[in-house]
Design an enzyme around this catalytic site. Sequence first.
Site, mmCIF file in Angstrom:
data_model
loop_
_atom_site.group_PDB
_atom_site.id
_atom_site.type_symbol
_atom_site.label_atom_id
_atom_site.label_comp_id
_atom_site.label_asym_id
_atom_site.label_seq_id
_atom_site.Cartn_x
_atom_site.Cartn_y
_atom_site.Cartn_z
ATOM 1 N N GLU A 1 0.842 -1.209 0.000
ATOM 2 C CA GLU A 1 0.000 0.000 0.000
ATOM 3 C C GLU A 1 0.875 1.256 0.000
ATOM 4 O O GLU A 1 0.580 2.240 -0.687
ATOM 5 C CB GLU A 1 -0.931 0.004 1.221
ATOM 6 C CG GLU A 1 -1.955 -1.122 1.175
ATOM 7 C CD GLU A 1 -2.934 -1.041 2.337
ATOM 8 O OE1 GLU A 1 -3.989 -0.414 2.173
ATOM 9 O OE2 GLU A 1 -2.636 -1.610 3.409
ATOM 10 N N GLU A 21 -3.749 -10.077 3.861
ATOM 11 C CA GLU A 21 -4.814 -9.601 4.743
ATOM 12 C C GLU A 21 -5.937 -10.625 4.865
ATOM 13 O O GLU A 21 -6.456 -10.862 5.960
ATOM 14 C CB GLU A 21 -5.392 -8.276 4.225
ATOM 15 C CG GLU A 21 -4.540 -7.065 4.539
ATOM 16 C CD GLU A 21 -3.418 -6.802 3.544
ATOM 17 O OE1 GLU A 21 -3.093 -7.706 2.735
ATOM 18 O OE2 GLU A 21 -2.849 -5.697 3.579
HETATM 19 C C1 1HE Z 1 6.645 -8.787 12.066
HETATM 20 C C2 1HE Z 1 5.970 -8.645 10.853
HETATM 21 C C3 1HE Z 1 4.738 -7.939 10.855
HETATM 22 C C4 1HE Z 1 7.778 -9.758 10.486
HETATM 23 N N1 1HE Z 1 4.293 -7.460 12.044
HETATM 24 N N2 1HE Z 1 6.163 -8.300 13.213
HETATM 25 N N3 1HE Z 1 2.039 -8.769 7.103
HETATM 26 C C5 1HE Z 1 2.222 -10.100 7.060
HETATM 27 O O1 1HE Z 1 1.303 -10.869 7.281
HETATM 28 C C6 1HE Z 1 3.618 -10.547 6.754
HETATM 29 C C7 1HE Z 1 4.257 -11.114 8.004
HETATM 30 N N4 1HE Z 1 5.690 -11.384 7.845
HETATM 31 C C8 1HE Z 1 6.169 -12.426 7.134
HETATM 32 O O2 1HE Z 1 5.451 -13.164 6.482
HETATM 33 C C9 1HE Z 1 7.655 -12.656 7.207
HETATM 34 O O3 1HE Z 1 8.162 -11.954 8.328
HETATM 35 C C10 1HE Z 1 8.455 -12.192 5.962
HETATM 36 C C11 1HE Z 1 8.113 -13.090 4.770
HETATM 37 C C12 1HE Z 1 8.149 -10.733 5.603
HETATM 38 C C13 1HE Z 1 9.961 -12.267 6.254
HETATM 39 O O4 1HE Z 1 10.269 -13.576 6.733
HETATM 40 P P1 1HE Z 1 11.622 -13.815 7.573
HETATM 41 O O5 1HE Z 1 11.752 -15.286 7.783
HETATM 42 O O6 1HE Z 1 12.746 -13.098 6.910
HETATM 43 O O7 1HE Z 1 11.421 -13.044 8.964
HETATM 44 P P2 1HE Z 1 10.593 -13.530 10.254
HETATM 45 O O8 1HE Z 1 11.420 -14.481 11.078
HETATM 46 O O9 1HE Z 1 9.231 -13.982 9.894
HETATM 47 O O10 1HE Z 1 10.411 -12.168 11.031
HETATM 48 C C14 1HE Z 1 11.508 -11.521 11.692
HETATM 49 C C15 1HE Z 1 10.916 -10.721 12.831
HETATM 50 O O11 1HE Z 1 10.059 -9.706 12.291
HETATM 51 C C16 1HE Z 1 10.028 -11.558 13.743
HETATM 52 O O12 1HE Z 1 10.117 -10.995 15.055
HETATM 53 P P3 1HE Z 1 11.079 -11.622 16.180
HETATM 54 O O13 1HE Z 1 10.941 -10.711 17.338
HETATM 55 O O14 1HE Z 1 10.537 -13.001 16.417
HETATM 56 O O15 1HE Z 1 12.465 -11.640 15.583
HETATM 57 C C17 1HE Z 1 8.646 -11.318 13.198
HETATM 58 O O16 1HE Z 1 7.609 -11.507 14.168
HETATM 59 C C18 1HE Z 1 8.750 -9.858 12.824
HETATM 60 N N5 1HE Z 1 7.762 -9.486 11.811
HETATM 61 N N6 1HE Z 1 6.689 -9.261 9.889
HETATM 62 C C19 1HE Z 1 5.004 -7.639 13.170
HETATM 63 N N7 1HE Z 1 4.041 -7.721 9.738
HETATM 64 C C20 1HE Z 1 -3.029 -0.816 7.048
HETATM 65 S S1 1HE Z 1 -3.624 -2.374 6.924
HETATM 66 C C21 1HE Z 1 -2.365 -3.347 6.268
HETATM 67 C C22 1HE Z 1 -2.580 -4.749 6.674
HETATM 68 C C23 1HE Z 1 -1.349 -5.565 6.458
HETATM 69 O O17 1HE Z 1 -0.298 -5.087 6.176
HETATM 70 S S2 1HE Z 1 -1.596 -7.251 6.661
HETATM 71 C C24 1HE Z 1 -0.048 -7.951 6.248
HETATM 72 C C25 1HE Z 1 0.803 -8.122 7.459
#
Ligand code: 1HE
Length: 256
Positions: free
Chosen positions: A112, A132
């Site tokens: 977005e 989402e």
């Molecule tokens: C996060 C987020 C996040 C990572 N919010 N903490 N977005 C999603 O549903 C995508 C969620 N993220 C992922 O699918 C993956 O993180 C990735 C594919 C982007 C990257 O994977 P990877 O293996 O490199 O990283 P990871 O181990 O999943 O994440 C590293 C850290 O970032 C981990 O935290 P940690 O404290 O355990 O190290 C994750 O929890 C954190 N992290 N993504 C919070 N999104 C205005 S409305 C819009 C609505 C949306 O955007 S919905 C889509 C949300």
Amino acid sequence: MQPSASLDVQRDGEIAILRLNRPAKRNALDDDTVRGIERFFGELPGEVRAVVLSARGEHFSAGLDLSSLAHATALESLHRSQMWYRAFERIQFGSVPVIAALHGAVIGGGLELAAATHIRVADATAYYALPEGQRGIFVGGGGSIRISRIIGAHRMMDLMLTGRIYSAEEGQQIGLSQYLVAAGEAESRALALARRVATIPPLSVYGILQALPRNAEADPATGHVLENLMALVAAADPVAQERIAAFLAGSGEKIK
Ligand code: 1HE
């Protein structure tokens, strides 16, 4: 200017580079970051003629910081969305062109954010998704308007309903990026484009950023009037007159 701890600002002459800088969380967009984006674009110094929006780490952005939804009431989420709208409107309808440099995950709210910019350069590692639907939520950063207008509502439905991921190549084919470059080269290409963009006179920039997207949505009769007025105002600018005279005298820039 340091608009928030999760944003990094650099100046390169007339270009400002704004980098998302929360790589440990994959540049997930929390309130501080979005507020910082709003502040950055609201307080851009007048000398800045173009902005490159980039990101540190392996990914452009993992979208909304999902932890902000954990205990949010509907009203708090509504207010958050309105903040995102304000920030992204400042990008799309601000005074300077914004060029996004995309790599890795460009997901959810990250897509977005990218969709609010004017030119998107993706490298070969970029990929796009709207998880989402899988998360049981909905877009909230203007994506149902901007992303659907770029790729079409049915492609957006497919992304949101099936969890489909578009590769960098697929994203390029459907207009998510206008430029596709080799891995690691998105920011340098975006900077090169920004330098070129910075030479466009301000009245032309105004027409391109303000009149063009509104005309794309306008009925043709209204659109023609706005286009005429904009064309007259831009052509009357001494800078335009000088450039046209230079071309006619043989010293202007040629298109090749
Ligand atoms: C996060 C987020 C996040 C990572 N919010 N903490 N977005 C999603 O549903 C995508 C969620 N993220 C992922 O699918 C993956 O993180 C990735 C594919 C982007 C990257 O994977 P990877 O293996 O490199 O990283 P990871 O181990 O999943 O994440 C590293 C850290 O970032 C981990 O935290 P940690 O404290 O355990 O190290 C994750 O929890 C954190 N992290 N993504 C919070 N999104 C205005 S409305 C819009 C609505 C949306 O955007 S919905 C889509 C949300």
